[in-house]
Scaffold this motif. Structure first.
Motif, PDB file in Angstrom:
ATOM      1  N   VAL A  41       3.267  -1.066  -6.182  1.00  0.00           N
ATOM      2  CA  VAL A  41       1.890  -0.576  -6.364  1.00  0.00           C
ATOM      3  C   VAL A  41       1.044  -1.740  -6.883  1.00  0.00           C
ATOM      4  O   VAL A  41       1.354  -2.304  -7.934  1.00  0.00           O
ATOM      5  N   GLY A  42       0.003  -2.079  -6.131  1.00  0.00           N
ATOM      6  CA  GLY A  42      -0.887  -3.152  -6.571  1.00  0.00           C
ATOM      7  C   GLY A  42      -0.470  -4.503  -5.999  1.00  0.00           C
ATOM      8  O   GLY A  42       0.427  -4.595  -5.152  1.00  0.00           O
ATOM      9  N   GLU A  43      -1.141  -5.546  -6.493  1.00  0.00           N
ATOM     10  CA  GLU A  43      -0.967  -6.866  -5.885  1.00  0.00           C
ATOM     11  C   GLU A  43      -0.549  -7.943  -6.875  1.00  0.00           C
ATOM     12  O   GLU A  43      -0.900  -9.112  -6.717  1.00  0.00           O
ATOM     13  N   ASP A  44       0.213  -7.568  -7.894  1.00  0.00           N
ATOM     14  CA  ASP A  44       0.691  -8.559  -8.859  1.00  0.00           C
ATOM     15  C   ASP A  44       1.486  -9.639  -8.099  1.00  0.00           C
ATOM     16  O   ASP A  44       2.452  -9.313  -7.398  1.00  0.00           O
ATOM     17  N   PRO A  45       1.070 -10.921  -8.209  1.00  0.00           N
ATOM     18  CA  PRO A  45       1.697 -11.963  -7.376  1.00  0.00           C
ATOM     19  C   PRO A  45       3.202 -12.090  -7.625  1.00  0.00           C
ATOM     20  O   PRO A  45       3.982 -12.228  -6.668  1.00  0.00           O
ATOM     21  N   ALA A  46       3.637 -12.039  -8.890  1.00  0.00           N
ATOM     22  CA  ALA A  46       5.067 -12.186  -9.179  1.00  0.00           C
ATOM     23  C   ALA A  46       5.849 -11.026  -8.560  1.00  0.00           C
ATOM     24  O   ALA A  46       6.910 -11.224  -7.950  1.00  0.00           O
ATOM     25  N   SER A  65      15.872  -1.987   5.043  1.00  0.00           N
ATOM     26  CA  SER A  65      14.910  -2.169   3.952  1.00  0.00           C
ATOM     27  C   SER A  65      13.624  -1.432   4.309  1.00  0.00           C
ATOM     28  O   SER A  65      13.087  -1.597   5.405  1.00  0.00           O
ATOM     29  N   TYR A  66      13.165  -0.586   3.399  1.00  0.00           N
ATOM     30  CA  TYR A  66      11.917   0.146   3.620  1.00  0.00           C
ATOM     31  C   TYR A  66      10.942  -0.245   2.511  1.00  0.00           C
ATOM     32  O   TYR A  66      11.207   0.039   1.341  1.00  0.00           O
ATOM     33  N   GLU A  67       9.877  -0.940   2.912  1.00  0.00           N
ATOM     34  CA  GLU A  67       8.899  -1.364   1.892  1.00  0.00           C
ATOM     35  C   GLU A  67       7.694  -0.447   1.913  1.00  0.00           C
ATOM     36  O   GLU A  67       7.141  -0.182   2.975  1.00  0.00           O
ATOM     37  N   HIS A  68       7.288   0.008   0.739  1.00  0.00           N
ATOM     38  CA  HIS A  68       6.094   0.855   0.624  1.00  0.00           C
ATOM     39  C   HIS A  68       5.109   0.155  -0.297  1.00  0.00           C
ATOM     40  O   HIS A  68       5.337   0.072  -1.502  1.00  0.00           O
ATOM     41  N   LYS A  69       4.044  -0.375   0.305  1.00  0.00           N
ATOM     42  CA  LYS A  69       3.036  -1.085  -0.492  1.00  0.00           C
ATOM     43  C   LYS A  69       1.832  -0.192  -0.670  1.00  0.00           C
ATOM     44  O   LYS A  69       1.204   0.206   0.318  1.00  0.00           O
ATOM     45  N   LEU A  70       1.535   0.128  -1.917  1.00  0.00           N
ATOM     46  CA  LEU A  70       0.428   1.045  -2.210  1.00  0.00           C
ATOM     47  C   LEU A  70      -0.688   0.309  -2.938  1.00  0.00           C
ATOM     48  O   LEU A  70      -0.436  -0.663  -3.664  1.00  0.00           O
ATOM     49  N   ASP A  71      -1.914   0.800  -2.754  1.00  0.00           N
ATOM     50  CA  ASP A  71      -3.071   0.183  -3.428  1.00  0.00           C
ATOM     51  C   ASP A  71      -2.953   0.320  -4.943  1.00  0.00           C
ATOM     52  O   ASP A  71      -2.348   1.281  -5.438  1.00  0.00           O
ATOM     53  N   ALA A  72      -3.591  -0.626  -5.635  1.00  0.00           N
ATOM     54  CA  ALA A  72      -3.539  -0.636  -7.110  1.00  0.00           C
ATOM     55  C   ALA A  72      -4.102   0.648  -7.711  1.00  0.00           C
ATOM     56  O   ALA A  72      -3.713   1.054  -8.806  1.00  0.00           O
ATOM     57  N   ASP A  73      -5.031   1.313  -6.982  1.00  0.00           N
ATOM     58  CA  ASP A  73      -5.635   2.534  -7.550  1.00  0.00           C
ATOM     59  C   ASP A  73      -4.948   3.815  -7.062  1.00  0.00           C
ATOM     60  O   ASP A  73      -5.497   4.912  -7.188  1.00  0.00           O
ATOM     61  N   THR A  74      -3.736   3.685  -6.548  1.00  0.00           N
ATOM     62  CA  THR A  74      -2.968   4.871  -6.124  1.00  0.00           C
ATOM     63  C   THR A  74      -2.817   5.838  -7.303  1.00  0.00           C
ATOM     64  O   THR A  74      -2.519   5.403  -8.423  1.00  0.00           O
ATOM     65  N   SER A  75      -2.992   7.115  -7.027  1.00  0.00           N
ATOM     66  CA  SER A  75      -2.886   8.095  -8.129  1.00  0.00           C
ATOM     67  C   SER A  75      -1.416   8.409  -8.407  1.00  0.00           C
ATOM     68  O   SER A  75      -0.547   8.195  -7.562  1.00  0.00           O
ATOM     69  N   GLU A  76      -1.180   8.930  -9.593  1.00  0.00           N
ATOM     70  CA  GLU A  76       0.181   9.305  -9.982  1.00  0.00           C
ATOM     71  C   GLU A  76       0.737  10.366  -9.013  1.00  0.00           C
ATOM     72  O   GLU A  76       1.898  10.308  -8.609  1.00  0.00           O
ATOM     73  N   ALA A  77      -0.161  11.310  -8.628  1.00  0.00           N
ATOM     74  CA  ALA A  77       0.277  12.388  -7.715  1.00  0.00           C
ATOM     75  C   ALA A  77       0.743  11.794  -6.376  1.00  0.00           C
ATOM     76  O   ALA A  77       1.764  12.224  -5.822  1.00  0.00           O
ATOM     77  N   GLU A  78       0.004  10.810  -5.873  1.00  0.00           N
ATOM     78  CA  GLU A  78       0.384  10.187  -4.582  1.00  0.00           C
ATOM     79  C   GLU A  78       1.723   9.473  -4.712  1.00  0.00           C
ATOM     80  O   GLU A  78       2.589   9.568  -3.837  1.00  0.00           O
TER      81      GLU A  78
END
Ligand code: NDP
Length: 296
Positions: A41-46, A65-78
């Motif tokens: 979740v988000g774009e932290d470089p490390a 391998s299944y990668e799920h990249k979510l936006d930094a403002d993803t809600s807890e419910a999502e």
């Protein structure tokens, strides 16, 4: 005396090789491919670097391998809904949520939403309890890697005095539980410990997991002790950024019997153990024998 250098890079390559062989047998014999889902979740470089590296090594070991990249403002419910779907997906045997999460998300809540059988980081409260009571669990990757190196070097650890410096939930505490499980006499030290040098000098096995560059000098190391340096610290030296551990390697190497370097010690073992845990989770989910030597 100069210590034996424990080569974590070579050891991790061996573990990855064992995992890959076992995966190949699972595919050929049972038509099963272990799968690891990593959620970022988000774009932290490390974190992005870690996730990329995990995905690459997962595929190299023959797993999905299944990668799920979510936006930094993803809600807890999502996020919880995604974890629910991954929990229910039979192709996914391991789920890892990359930490740290953005501040608006409750890490404990999120981690505890993962099916404990798929919790390959070993952070779910059920796995913490199982480890603490000596039952079969998913074991956190970094301490598991340290344990593997210690067992490889010493054979039995029974009766040895072990000191773990650091009491975090992801390294220090599970490390201490694992050493206790192998019948060491364990001391956990932390920022409030009195006379830390004296405590460290008692250790046959000294594990440093603090996050302070080179804070443990060689004269805190009992002659002949085994030193496992978990610390990863970036510092400026001679105009360059370098990685150093929590142990002052140059002085400690003269006192210790064996020592892990930084980089090239504990670090590479962490992802190798993540792959091992995913394989273990897959075998357990399918009622198959677990790979030998890859679990605690
Ligand atoms: P935390 O910050 O969560 O915990 C650090 C611990 O060190 C705390 O228990 C703290 O004590 C203790 N501490 C801090 N200062 C002192 C001091 N002066 N004397 C004694 N103890 C002290 O860190 P982590 O456990 O997450 O990580 C520790 C290190 O390991 C870091 O360098 C991290 O980057 C590295 N790491 C490496 C991994 C790898 O793959 N190799 C994986 C995970 C971590 P208190 O509780 O009293 O505050």
């Amino acid at each position: 005396m100069t210590a034996k250098i424990i080569d974590g890079k070579a050891f991790a390559a061996r573990v990855r090789g064992q995992v890959a062989e076992h995966v190949a047998r699972l595919k050929a014999g049972h038509g099963i491919t272990p799968g690891l889902a990593v959620v970022l979740v988000g774009e932290d470089p490390a974190s992005q670097v870690y996730v990329r590296s995990k995905g690459k090594q997962t595929v190299e070991a023959g797993m999905n391998s299944y990668e799920h990249k979510l936006d930094a403002d993803t809600s807890e419910a999502e996020l919880l809904a995604l974890i629910g779907r991954l929990n229910a997906d039979p192709a996914v045997h391991g789920i890892l949520v990359q930490l740290p999460l953005p501040k608006h998300l409750d890490s404990d809540l999120v981690i505890n939403a993962i099916d404990p059988a798929k919790d390959v980081d070993g952070f779910h409260i059920s796995n913490v309890g199982l480890l603490g009571t000596g039952q079969k669990s998913m074991v956190p990757c970094t301490p598991l890697g340290c344990l593997m190196m210690l067992r490889d070097h010493h054979g039995s650890l029974a009766g040895m005095d072990a000191v773990v410096v650091g009491r975090s939930n992801i390294v220090g505490k599970p490390m201490a539980q694992l050493l206790l499980g192998d019948s060491c006499t364990v001391t956990i030290a932390h920022s409030r410990t009195k006379d830390l040098g004296e405590v460290c000098r008692r250790a046959d096995i000294l594990v440093a997991a603090v996050g302070r560059p080179e804070m443990i000098p060689g004269d805190w190391v009992k002659p002949g002790a085994t030193v496992i340096d978990v610390g990863i610290n970036r510092i400026e030296r001679d105009g360059k950024t370098v990685l150093v551990g929590d142990v002052d390697f140059d002085s400690a190497v003269k006192a210790a019997g064996a020592i892990t370097p930084v980089p090239g010690g504990v670090g590479p073992m962490t992802i190798a153990c993540l792959l091992a845990n995913t394989l273990t989770a897959c075998c357990r989910a399918n009622g198959l024998m677990e790979p030998e030597g890859l679990t605690a």
